[in-house]
Design an enzyme around this catalytic site. Structure first.
Site, mmCIF file in Angstrom:
data_model
loop_
_atom_site.group_PDB
_atom_site.id
_atom_site.type_symbol
_atom_site.label_atom_id
_atom_site.label_comp_id
_atom_site.label_asym_id
_atom_site.label_seq_id
_atom_site.Cartn_x
_atom_site.Cartn_y
_atom_site.Cartn_z
ATOM 1 N N HIS A 46 -0.941 -6.152 12.729
ATOM 2 C CA HIS A 46 -0.414 -5.745 11.421
ATOM 3 C C HIS A 46 0.938 -6.403 11.156
ATOM 4 O O HIS A 46 1.959 -5.728 10.937
ATOM 5 C CB HIS A 46 -0.290 -4.216 11.327
ATOM 6 C CG HIS A 46 -0.299 -3.723 9.903
ATOM 7 N ND1 HIS A 46 -0.716 -2.448 9.555
ATOM 8 C CD2 HIS A 46 0.068 -4.315 8.738
ATOM 9 C CE1 HIS A 46 -0.599 -2.288 8.239
ATOM 10 N NE2 HIS A 46 -0.120 -3.411 7.731
ATOM 11 N N GLY A 65 0.822 -1.203 0.000
ATOM 12 C CA GLY A 65 0.000 0.000 0.000
ATOM 13 C C GLY A 65 0.856 1.252 0.000
ATOM 14 O O GLY A 65 1.952 1.278 0.577
#
Length: 321
Positions: free
Chosen positions: A276, A73
């Site tokens: 994460h 991302g």
């Protein structure tokens, strides 16, 4: 003027870097290693806050040609690029995180379906808890975000004797494995899926994509797995479904992130949370080094760069802003 390259990995740890450039190590902490005005190629530090990653960009505007992330991302750096002059190329880390993120997606699916968190808690208490649990076998899986990571997830699902895999991306297309549906097909696909895996990038069109309406279309007892970005999911809407017991979830990313200790998502029923960790594994470093070496060779030889997301000052850049 020096042609400087800033790398988040010490240059002497990356073999066969091309000659003709001045390499500097900066991992996002402390003082800058050189004058930002001389930087032509900026490899963004990995696993640093967004504000740290973009801190040198305003001072790089005179010479900068390439911004290379080590993440799939790029949402954490794109807003800062709007203040740069035209012609700066942004590239992502396609090819670096697919294996690790797909491994974690499969881990979250299996752990959630087979009740592994409950078994761990029972082990802590010395309790033997048997019983039947759902299997992944014979389930229907919907992958929302069928890029390289989505395809890698399907690779790892292939041996599990699934009833069906459905694929969704921004626009429809055909692949060797079957059709990829456009996002507009989601309403008809969601009610058929036992497991919905999110692996889409965070864009203006995917921010809040998983809202109350999306969740309401999921079948009773379905599992939502998010290895994309936290803001793809409306946290409040998800909490409502979790607290009702209608859906379960496995989340590697959350909104907000990091998730504060007092946040109700920690204690919601039927949720498994990892902090994460889809990308940072032993697989990261060799692939990151390979990507940087390849991109710098392309840069020096004036060849097209790989993984280009946008070029500042173009229509694509305007659309992303």
């Amino acid at each position: 003027m020096s042609a400087d390259v800033w790398l988040p990995i010490p240059p002497d740890e990356i073999e066969d870097l091309p000659e003709g450039l001045a390499y500097h190590f900066w991992d996002g902490a402390g003082e800058f290693p050189a004058d930002p005005a001389d930087c032509v190629f900026y490899a963004v530090p990995y696993m640093r806050p967004g504000e740290a990653c973009v801190r040198p960009l305003p001072d790089m505007s005179a010479s900068l040609r390439v911004v290379q992330t080590l993440t799939a991302g790029t949402d954490h750096v794109e807003p800062a690029l709007r203040r740069l002059p035209s012609g700066v190329v942004l590239c992502n880390a396609r090819g670096v995180h697919e294996a690790s993120t797909a491994e974690l997606a499969l881990t979250l699916i299996l752990a959630s379906l087979r009740g592994i968190p409950g078994f761990v808690r029972a082990q802590d208490q010395g309790e033997w808890q048997g019983g039947f649990r759902p299997a992944l076998t014979d389930k229907s899986v919907l992958i929302v975000g069928y890029g390289s990571i989505g395809a890698a997830i399907e690779d790892r699902l292939a041996p599990f004797e699934l009833a069906r895999v459905a694929r969704v991306a921004r626009s429809g297309r055909t692949t060797a494995r079957g059709p990829v549906h456009p996002l507009t097909d989601l309403p008809s696909l969601l009610p058929e899926a036992d497991v919905v895996v999110l692996s889409t990038p965070l864009t203006e069109s995917t921010r809040g994509l998983v809202d109350a309406g999306f969740l309401a279309r999921m079948k009773d007892g379905a599992l939502l797995v998010n290895v994309a970005r936290g803001p793809v999911v409306d946290t409040k809407a998800l909490l409502t479904e979790l607290e009702s017991g209608r859906l379960t979830a496995a989340l590697d990313v959350t909104d907000p992130e990091p998730l504060p200790p007092e946040h109700p998502l920690w204690r919601a029923p039927g949720v498994l949370i990892t902090p994460h960790v889809g990308g940072p594994t032993s697989a990261f470093l060799p692939r990151a080094k390979r990507l940087l070496r390849d991109q710098l060779r392309r840069f020096v030889n004036r060849e097209p760069l790989a993984n280009v997301i946008l070029t500042t000052g173009t229509a694509r850049d305007a659309a992303s802003s």
